[in-house]
Design a protein around this motif. Structure first.
Motif, short mmCIF file in Angstrom:
data_model
loop_
_atom_site.label_atom_id
_atom_site.label_comp_id
_atom_site.label_asym_id
_atom_site.label_seq_id
_atom_site.Cartn_x
_atom_site.Cartn_y
_atom_site.Cartn_z
N ALA A 43 0.82 -1.21 0.00
CA ALA A 43 0.00 0.00 0.00
C ALA A 43 0.86 1.26 0.00
CB ALA A 43 -0.93 0.00 1.21
N VAL A 44 1.97 1.22 0.73
CA VAL A 44 2.86 2.38 0.80
C VAL A 44 3.60 2.60 -0.51
CG1 VAL A 44 4.95 3.27 1.89
CG2 VAL A 44 3.15 2.26 3.30
N HIS A 45 4.08 1.53 -1.11
CA HIS A 45 4.94 1.66 -2.30
C HIS A 45 4.16 1.73 -3.61
CE1 HIS A 45 8.83 1.38 -0.30
NE2 HIS A 45 8.28 0.49 0.51
N ALA A 68 1.63 18.88 -8.30
CA ALA A 68 2.75 18.00 -7.95
C ALA A 68 3.54 18.60 -6.79
CB ALA A 68 3.67 17.80 -9.16
N THR A 69 4.18 17.73 -6.05
CA THR A 69 5.19 18.12 -5.06
C THR A 69 6.57 17.88 -5.68
OG1 THR A 69 5.41 15.92 -4.08
CG2 THR A 69 3.62 17.31 -3.25
N PRO A 70 7.65 18.28 -5.02
CA PRO A 70 8.99 18.00 -5.56
C PRO A 70 9.38 16.52 -5.52
CG PRO A 70 9.04 19.83 -4.00
CD PRO A 70 7.71 19.18 -3.85
N VAL A 71 8.54 15.68 -4.92
CA VAL A 71 8.86 14.26 -4.76
C VAL A 71 8.81 13.55 -6.11
CG1 VAL A 71 8.15 12.10 -3.70
CG2 VAL A 71 7.99 14.23 -2.41
N ALA A 72 9.86 12.76 -6.42
CA ALA A 72 9.95 12.09 -7.72
C ALA A 72 9.63 10.60 -7.65
CB ALA A 72 11.36 12.28 -8.30
N SER A 73 9.60 10.00 -6.45
CA SER A 73 9.36 8.57 -6.34
C SER A 73 8.82 8.27 -4.95
CB SER A 73 10.64 7.77 -6.57
OG SER A 73 11.56 8.00 -5.51
N ARG A 74 8.27 7.06 -4.79
CA ARG A 74 7.76 6.67 -3.49
C ARG A 74 8.87 6.54 -2.47
NH1 ARG A 74 3.16 8.02 -2.06
NH2 ARG A 74 2.70 6.21 -0.77
N ASP A 75 10.03 6.05 -2.89
CA ASP A 75 11.17 5.98 -1.96
C ASP A 75 11.55 7.37 -1.48
OD1 ASP A 75 11.35 3.23 -2.04
OD2 ASP A 75 12.89 3.18 -3.60
N GLN A 76 11.57 8.32 -2.38
CA GLN A 76 11.92 9.69 -2.01
C GLN A 76 10.84 10.29 -1.09
OE1 GLN A 76 12.06 13.09 -4.97
NE2 GLN A 76 14.25 12.71 -4.74
N SER A 115 -1.70 4.39 -1.31
CA SER A 115 -2.38 4.52 -2.59
C SER A 115 -3.56 3.55 -2.67
CB SER A 115 -1.40 4.24 -3.74
OG SER A 115 -0.31 5.15 -3.71
N ALA A 116 -3.42 2.41 -2.02
CA ALA A 116 -4.50 1.41 -2.02
C ALA A 116 -5.78 1.97 -1.41
CB ALA A 116 -4.05 0.16 -1.26
#
Length: 258
Positions: A43-45, A68-76, A115-116
């Motif tokens: 769910a997080v990733h 959008a935010t400055p975030v480029a990926s779920r890890d980030q 996201s789920a």
């Protein structure tokens, strides 16, 4: 001998009366725990399909505004929570250029930490909220869809949209009994620098196991009207829905009384 704890499992999703095999858990309990842990991580990733969600907004008859935010990926997103609390420069300029007329409520939607949860409950919850606000005759701006956002992002967006209230629907941090729970955060007079003490939260929205869409929407409208009347939100704004209404919450009767 019957274990009296077992009968209590029907009332909670908490892990009670798991049994044991020697000094360890049973195989069934261990596998259930591992499955719940995997669902929480997924769910997080999981990446949010914001384009599909925007298309679904056509049924609500509201303008979707993808930001959008400055975030480029779920890890980030996990590594830099501060980036999830602000808009990317292009999105900030996009809102500034709108010269938005004043509105009562700015609605923001973000996948947050699940996201789920948005995939499962986002559109029906948003539909219930929009219907409840319209019944209460409160004006809405565009619905801002922002992947990888944090709760405080609503302060910046609400301020730029010249809104009296900012409301963000966000995926809650998954636990080992729920990976698809949504939360709503309400802030009066949104502006950058507001603290969490200035917000009200409605959490665990995930029918049928949690709060229903209609109950969440009714509670949100009640808190919104109280905030607008009193001029504040957060710890000073109490959820003091009259006792005789609590059995009706979420229904048409309550909305008509707001």
């Amino acid at each position: 001998m019957n274990d009296p704890w077992i009968s209590l499992r029907q009332f909670t999703q908490a892990r009670i009366a798991q049994g044991r095999a020697g000094c360890s858990l049973t195989t069934t309990a261990l596998l259930e725990f591992q499955l719940a842990h995997a669902a929480a991580r997924d769910a997080v990733h999981q990446v949010w399909d914001v384009a599909a969600f925007a298309k679904g907004l056509e049924t609500v008859d509201l303008e979707p505004l993808v930001l959008a935010t400055p975030v480029a990926s779920r890890d980030q997103y996990l590594q830099r929570p501060d980036w999830g609390r602000c808009l990317a420069l292009a999105s900030r300029e996009q809102l500034t250029a709108r010269k938005q007329s004043a509105v009562d409520v700015a609605l923001i939607v973000s996948n947050g930490l699940s996201s789920a949860a948005l995939d499962a409950h986002g559109l029906p919850l948003l539909s219930a909220i929009v219907a409840a606000y319209r019944a209460a005759k409160l004006g809405l701006g565009p619905v801002c869809l922002v992947p990888n956002g944090r709760v405080a992002l609503a302060d910046e967006i609400g301020g730029l949209l010249n809104a009296r209230l900012a409301v963000i629907i966000v995926g809650e941090r998954p636990g080992l009994s729920a990976a698809d729970s949504l939360g709503i955060y309400l802030t009066y007079a949104p502006q950058v620098g507001n603290t969490d003490a200035e917000r009200n939260c409605i959490s665990n929205i995930r029918p049928p196991a949690g709060l229903s869409y209609s109950a969440a929407a009714a509670k949100l409208v009640y808190l919104s009207k109280q905030a607008l009347q009193l001029g504040f939100s957060g710890v000073a704004l109490k959820d003091d829905v009259p006792a005789q209404w609590r059995t009706e919450i979420g229904g048409a009767e309550l909305l008509n009384k707001l």
